[in-house]
Each structure stands twice: as C-alpha cells, then as structure tokens.
Design an enzyme around this catalytic site. Sequence first.
Site, PDB file in Angstrom:
ATOM      1  CB  SER A 130     -17.045  45.044  -2.353  1.00 18.89           C
ATOM      2  OG  SER A 130     -16.472  43.717  -3.286  1.00 18.89           O
TER       3      SER A 130
ATOM      4  CD  GLN B 235     -19.324  51.338  -5.819  1.00 26.95           C
ATOM      5  OE1 GLN B 235     -19.129  50.491  -6.366  1.00 26.95           O
ATOM      6  NE2 GLN B 235     -18.768  52.868  -5.900  1.00 26.95           N
TER       7      GLN B 235
ATOM      8  CB  CYS C 264     -12.173  49.595  -9.803  1.00 27.54           C
ATOM      9  SG  CYS C 264     -12.293  50.691 -11.378  1.00 27.54           S
TER      10      CYS C 264
ATOM     11  CB  CYS D  86      -0.786  44.677  -1.786  1.00 29.11           C
ATOM     12  SG  CYS D  86      -0.918  43.132  -2.844  1.00 29.11           S
TER      13      CYS D  86
END
Length: 412
Positions: A91, A94, A214, A370
Amino acid sequence: MDERTPAAPGRTGGVVPPLVSPGPPLTSAQRERWSRHLLLPAIGEVGQRRLRNARVCVVGAGGLGAPVLQYLAAAGVGRIGVVDVDDVELSNLQRQVVHGVADVGRAKVASAADAVRRIDPDVELVEHHVRLDEGTVDLLAGYDVVVDGTDNFPTRYLVNDACVRLGLPEVWGSVFRFDAQVSVFWGRPPGGVAPVQLRDLFPEPPAAGAVPSCAEGGVLGAMCGQVGTLMATEVVKLVTGAGRPLLGRVLVLDALEARWAEIPLVGGGARSDSGEGTGSRAAVASGSADQATAGEVPVRTVTPRELAALLAARTDAPAGRDRMVLVDVREPAELDVVAVPGAVNVPLARVLDGSGLSGLAPEAPTVVLCRSGVRSERAARALVAAGWSDVAHVERGVLGWVDDVDPSLARY
C-alpha cells in the site's frame, strides 16, 4: 552572494544567513553535474559547496520523505540520514516513490538508501533503522537541518521538541486526503528572526484516535510529490542562504482547488522560559498513541484469532440478546478496502456523539473493531460510559485480522 540583510529583531520570517559553511572546491565533474545550480546567482559555486558540506536528516522514508530524499541527493547534499523503522508494504507504493514492488518486505531505510545511491553514489547515506523515542532522538544532533516527513503525532512532537532543544531548523510538512501544510520551524534562528516551532501552530497533540491518519482517511499520492519537493527546496534555501525561508509562515495546499494559501505564524507562545519545549509536553508527545489517558480504566481486548472464534460461535448461536455484536468504527470508505464479515458499521464519530447507538443493544456482548486498535479502544470506552456492560475491542484491529486470520484480504 553571501551578504544577507538580517530581519528586524524579533521579526518572524525574513532572510537568514547560510546554515552551512562551504566545503572544498568542486571538481570539474561536479561543476558539470550541478552546472544548473552554478548558474543561479542565489546559489552559485559557493552555495553548491555548502550543499556538498551539508548534513540533512530526513525522518520518515514515506510519502513526503521519498521526494525529499531524491531531490536532496540530486541537489548534491553531501550527507543524508534517513530514519525509519518500518518495512515497505504494497500500500506504500501509491505515493512512496523511492520504493518499488521488489522492495516490499524490505526495511524502508535500505530501500531508500538504494534509491539515493542510484542518484549519486558519492552521497554519504546514513541508515537509522530505529524507532525515534526519548532514548534515540538525540541522533538528530549530528545534522545541520532536520526534515520531518512522519505520519503520526507522537513522533512529530518528539522531533520538534528535540529540534528546539538542539537548536536545529526543522522543515515540516503534513498531508491528508487532498490537503497539505508546509512550514519551517527553528527554536534559535540567527539574524534577529523570532523563534517558531510546531507548538506555536498546534500547542498539543490531539487525543489518540481523534484525528484520522492517512491510513484511515486516504491521501492523494501525487500531492506528496508536490509537498515533498517544496520541503526539499526549503532545505536548499536554508543551507545556502538563498531567498526567504518559510519561518513564521505556513503554506496550505488545497489540491482539489489547485490553490495555495499562506498563513502567518507568530512564535513564542508555547515555549518555556528557557525557549525549549517543556518536559511534560515532550513526555506526552513521546508516548504511544495506543496508551490510555492517565486515570482511564483500560477496556478488555480480544485478539484477532479470538474474534474469529467468537464469530464462529455466533454463527451457531440463535439470535437474541446474548448474541455477540461486532461493531466496526471505521469510515465507510475503509470498508471498501477490507471488511470483516458480520460487522455492523458505526463510524467512531457517531459512537462518540451517540447518534449511532440507537441500533445497538447495551445488554448484548459487544466487540469493537477498527484499523489498528486505537479508534476501537476509544469507542469501547464510550460504550462503557453509555451503559454497555460487556465490551471489548480487537487488538491490532483489521491489520491483525489480515495478519493472523485471513491473509488473502488487503492490508492498508
């Protein structure tokens, strides 16, 4: 080019003298390599020698650190330190452009070091594969300027407090979704310029889980390049004395509107009499975001594997007041990336203000989930305060679920 007009005493902003003295004369090859800098009157050969003699520490080899590292290496900075304890994840790619697919799983400092050396093998690259805390933060003392490209509040405040104490200038940037901020902090600037630091902008870090990261809210990858290159420019200006640095000014970017705005920042409001960050604040900033606030009773935790067992048992149990409820307090967009089957989505804000509780049963065993365990702990405490008697939250959250239960799911 070395003559500078100092700012008026106590004035925020203004011109400051070059931070670094010139290094040895440039070789013929170096003059060719940095010829475009030599053509700039504000930098010239002497300025380039300052860059070659400079020591810059970049904290964080992520979205902001990546372009900073690349452009500092290309600019000819002689010694670059990079601080990061994390490994490259899929991830990251990006926006963290110093890393590639082949680097996934490697230490970020090692991957970033390879990228820097590809740009200039003569750069002295120092890899600090450590987590910054009160015991390690003084490694910054070996540098002339610090760049903060971190993505969490405890480290941001730890770095700022250390820079104030050590008298180091700090180039700071922050990005979230489509917005960004950039500034320069300096606790003891020369030339009569007023000191300014992060605590003058944001006096205290927010409560754990109060502001999404983020990883939770997203960030436009290309915007990290915009902000990181601006931060690298501020480093070059500080080292060479070119132009007017962002001392006492905060640039704010709205990428969706393609608009930059400038906000003045007055220093001195958050310092102790010694001009340094206070010890109590430094201690708060260096603490873990996952720690409970003093005086709060920790809520019970379950591991991801224990959650899997609870979900399996729930499948076999009849519906009723004793049936376990799994509440996912992430934002709806996060569920589009990865979701745990059987969870009810109630975003944290709706738990905290009570608007999302009407569909939940206070008497039912409740487990809160979460991304990493920070927001779920806060939500679990709110449920206890609202009358729930049997509440737990999942340690390491969805990240732990992916790691321990279902590795086929996306990790973000």
